[in-house]
Design an enzyme around this catalytic site. Sequence first.
Site, PDB file in Angstrom:
ATOM      1  N   SER A 179      -7.679 -37.514  29.982  1.00  0.00           N
ATOM      2  CA  SER A 179      -6.383 -37.240  30.611  1.00  0.00           C
ATOM      3  C   SER A 179      -5.776 -35.973  30.021  1.00  0.00           C
ATOM      4  O   SER A 179      -5.748 -35.804  28.811  1.00  0.00           O
ATOM      5  CB  SER A 179      -5.416 -38.401  30.375  1.00  0.00           C
ATOM      6  OG  SER A 179      -5.879 -39.538  31.047  1.00  0.00           O
ATOM      7  N   ARG A 204       0.088 -40.691  21.411  1.00  0.00           N
ATOM      8  CA  ARG A 204      -0.930 -39.657  21.134  1.00  0.00           C
ATOM      9  C   ARG A 204      -0.478 -38.711  20.019  1.00  0.00           C
ATOM     10  O   ARG A 204      -0.740 -37.511  20.079  1.00  0.00           O
ATOM     11  CB  ARG A 204      -1.264 -38.857  22.407  1.00  0.00           C
ATOM     12  CG  ARG A 204      -1.759 -39.688  23.554  1.00  0.00           C
ATOM     13  CD  ARG A 204      -3.126 -40.316  23.321  1.00  0.00           C
ATOM     14  NE  ARG A 204      -3.429 -41.236  24.403  1.00  0.00           N
ATOM     15  CZ  ARG A 204      -3.233 -42.557  24.343  1.00  0.00           C
ATOM     16  NH1 ARG A 204      -2.809 -43.123  23.217  1.00  0.00           N
ATOM     17  NH2 ARG A 204      -3.498 -43.317  25.370  1.00  0.00           N
ATOM     18  N   GLU A 245      -1.635 -33.647  26.665  1.00  0.00           N
ATOM     19  CA  GLU A 245      -2.048 -34.457  25.514  1.00  0.00           C
ATOM     20  C   GLU A 245      -3.302 -33.903  24.838  1.00  0.00           C
ATOM     21  O   GLU A 245      -3.844 -34.516  23.932  1.00  0.00           O
ATOM     22  CB  GLU A 245      -2.176 -35.947  25.882  1.00  0.00           C
ATOM     23  CG  GLU A 245      -3.300 -36.354  26.784  1.00  0.00           C
ATOM     24  CD  GLU A 245      -3.502 -37.886  26.783  1.00  0.00           C
ATOM     25  OE1 GLU A 245      -2.632 -38.586  27.333  1.00  0.00           O
ATOM     26  OE2 GLU A 245      -4.519 -38.349  26.239  1.00  0.00           O
TER      27      GLU A 245
HETATM   28  C1  FAD Z   1     -14.103 -38.901  29.589  1.00  0.00           C
HETATM   29  C2  FAD Z   1     -13.002 -39.002  28.556  1.00  0.00           C
HETATM   30  C3  FAD Z   1     -12.245 -40.147  28.476  1.00  0.00           C
HETATM   31  C4  FAD Z   1     -11.216 -40.257  27.524  1.00  0.00           C
HETATM   32  N1  FAD Z   1     -10.477 -41.399  27.484  1.00  0.00           N
HETATM   33  C5  FAD Z   1      -9.496 -41.514  26.550  1.00  0.00           C
HETATM   34  C6  FAD Z   1      -8.715 -42.706  26.484  1.00  0.00           C
HETATM   35  O1  FAD Z   1      -8.912 -43.681  27.220  1.00  0.00           O
HETATM   36  N2  FAD Z   1      -7.731 -42.760  25.559  1.00  0.00           N
HETATM   37  C7  FAD Z   1      -7.483 -41.721  24.688  1.00  0.00           C
HETATM   38  O2  FAD Z   1      -6.568 -41.848  23.847  1.00  0.00           O
HETATM   39  N3  FAD Z   1      -8.201 -40.590  24.735  1.00  0.00           N
HETATM   40  C8  FAD Z   1      -9.201 -40.462  25.638  1.00  0.00           C
HETATM   41  N4  FAD Z   1      -9.931 -39.296  25.691  1.00  0.00           N
HETATM   42  C9  FAD Z   1      -9.594 -38.171  24.781  1.00  0.00           C
HETATM   43  C10 FAD Z   1     -10.400 -38.142  23.464  1.00  0.00           C
HETATM   44  O3  FAD Z   1     -11.643 -38.788  23.615  1.00  0.00           O
HETATM   45  C11 FAD Z   1      -9.646 -38.800  22.308  1.00  0.00           C
HETATM   46  O4  FAD Z   1      -8.433 -38.114  22.038  1.00  0.00           O
HETATM   47  C12 FAD Z   1     -10.487 -38.839  21.028  1.00  0.00           C
HETATM   48  O5  FAD Z   1      -9.933 -39.762  20.117  1.00  0.00           O
HETATM   49  C13 FAD Z   1     -10.653 -37.483  20.352  1.00  0.00           C
HETATM   50  O6  FAD Z   1     -11.614 -37.613  19.292  1.00  0.00           O
HETATM   51  P1  FAD Z   1     -12.583 -36.402  18.919  1.00  0.00           P
HETATM   52  O7  FAD Z   1     -13.409 -36.808  17.764  1.00  0.00           O
HETATM   53  O8  FAD Z   1     -13.321 -35.943  20.124  1.00  0.00           O
HETATM   54  O9  FAD Z   1     -11.520 -35.339  18.465  1.00  0.00           O
HETATM   55  P2  FAD Z   1     -11.558 -33.762  18.764  1.00  0.00           P
HETATM   56  O10 FAD Z   1     -11.379 -33.559  20.233  1.00  0.00           O
HETATM   57  O11 FAD Z   1     -12.725 -33.163  18.108  1.00  0.00           O
HETATM   58  O12 FAD Z   1     -10.234 -33.304  18.012  1.00  0.00           O
HETATM   59  C14 FAD Z   1      -8.956 -33.675  18.508  1.00  0.00           C
HETATM   60  C15 FAD Z   1      -7.919 -33.306  17.431  1.00  0.00           C
HETATM   61  O13 FAD Z   1      -8.126 -34.152  16.295  1.00  0.00           O
HETATM   62  C16 FAD Z   1      -8.335 -33.364  15.120  1.00  0.00           C
HETATM   63  N5  FAD Z   1      -9.324 -34.089  14.303  1.00  0.00           N
HETATM   64  C17 FAD Z   1     -10.504 -34.613  14.716  1.00  0.00           C
HETATM   65  N6  FAD Z   1     -11.106 -35.258  13.695  1.00  0.00           N
HETATM   66  C18 FAD Z   1     -10.294 -35.123  12.628  1.00  0.00           C
HETATM   67  C19 FAD Z   1     -10.353 -35.562  11.271  1.00  0.00           C
HETATM   68  N7  FAD Z   1     -11.371 -36.308  10.791  1.00  0.00           N
HETATM   69  N8  FAD Z   1      -9.339 -35.235  10.432  1.00  0.00           N
HETATM   70  C20 FAD Z   1      -8.292 -34.512  10.886  1.00  0.00           C
HETATM   71  N9  FAD Z   1      -8.166 -34.078  12.142  1.00  0.00           N
HETATM   72  C21 FAD Z   1      -9.156 -34.383  13.006  1.00  0.00           C
HETATM   73  C22 FAD Z   1      -8.849 -32.016  15.625  1.00  0.00           C
HETATM   74  O14 FAD Z   1      -8.560 -30.976  14.698  1.00  0.00           O
HETATM   75  C23 FAD Z   1      -8.064 -31.874  16.924  1.00  0.00           C
HETATM   76  O15 FAD Z   1      -6.792 -31.357  16.642  1.00  0.00           O
HETATM   77  C24 FAD Z   1     -10.961 -39.174  26.636  1.00  0.00           C
HETATM   78  C25 FAD Z   1     -11.746 -38.009  26.709  1.00  0.00           C
HETATM   79  C26 FAD Z   1     -12.759 -37.926  27.646  1.00  0.00           C
HETATM   80  C27 FAD Z   1     -13.605 -36.677  27.699  1.00  0.00           C
END
Ligand code: FAD
Length: 294
Positions: free
Chosen positions: A220, A173, A290
Amino acid sequence: MKFVDFVRENQLGDVVFHQKFKELTTIGCGGEIRVCYYPKDVESLKKAFVYLIKNELRYFVIGNGSNVLAQDDFYDGVVIVLKKMPYDYTLEGNILSVSAFYPTSKLAYDLAKEEIGDLSFLGGIPGLMGGAVYNNSGAYQEDISRHLTEVTYLSSSGTIETISQKDCHFGYRRSVFHGLNAIILSAKFQVCHKSTLDLLEQRKKKRMLTQPLESKSMGSVFKNNALISAWKVVDALGLRGFEIGGAAVSCKHSNFIINLNDATSSEIETLIDLIQKRAELEFGIRLVCEITRV
Ligand SMILES: Cc1cc2nc3c(=O)[nH]c(=O)nc-3n(C[C@H](O)[C@H](O)[C@H](O)COP(=O)(O)OP(=O)(O)OC[C@H]3O[C@@H](n4cnc5c(N)ncnc54)[C@H](O)[C@@H]3O)c2cc1C
């Protein structure tokens, strides 16, 4: 705010006032934001980003907000919201180029329909591709780093750079982007011909049974320890279902904290803190979060 004038005069997208992090995050918590900026395309994003950096304005980048816990206090800065950006993917031979604004779960299904494999582990991860690269998201013993070949990003000086998988320094992560002022724009992956629709459907059913998808969450909360899964530690502490204010440890999955009833971020933080302190005290285990905090 001069940034708002700059965006408007140059038609770089939309600005929204009085929006709250609770409207932009899947956990549904967090305070009011001074300005939310919704870029209309990459060229606009580039101009706005350079302006923010040059003027040393406080900013935060948000994709789908599925991994973010934002404080309850007023955020005195600009939040760059990427979820309305246009996105697509292209395939050349076995190299797939994906825009950073592509919703990852949708991508898994879109690729499966064309029998392009195997990014099926992204099915059910509710973020955008940029967030997935930033966090090296993964599931089912797979992660982004295993398939990615290169990433293109917008640097803080306004240049568009491309780096190889090796230079992304992926870990659990983690990626090099945790320490860079950069916005990920796209990524390339090595793919193959594979049928994955059935697998996606099976996994979707399993996620619905084992994860609280009906509730607001961030996925998580704690990283799995090398020796033991985080959910087992929380369970061993007897904290499954434990509540503080509107926040609760999910009864379905004890590594998920859910927003049960209009929880504040500080209630969620108190719950996280309590779990960490008890894990350390009772088992000598350090549970590392995480999630991203802002
Ligand atoms: C129900 C549920 C299930 C999930 N299951 C998983 C799983 O199985 N595996 C897993 O790894 N994660 C999981 N997650 C966590 C999450 O979905 C992931 O970490 C996802 O990849 C985050 O993407 P986001 O666009 O929502 O990022 P955000 O939450 O919007 O941002 C997360 C971080 O990334 C940065 N960021 C986002 N986009 C960019 C960009 N384009 N450039 C630079 N920085 C950026 C942000 O500044 C922040 O620091 C889950 C979450 C939920 C709610």
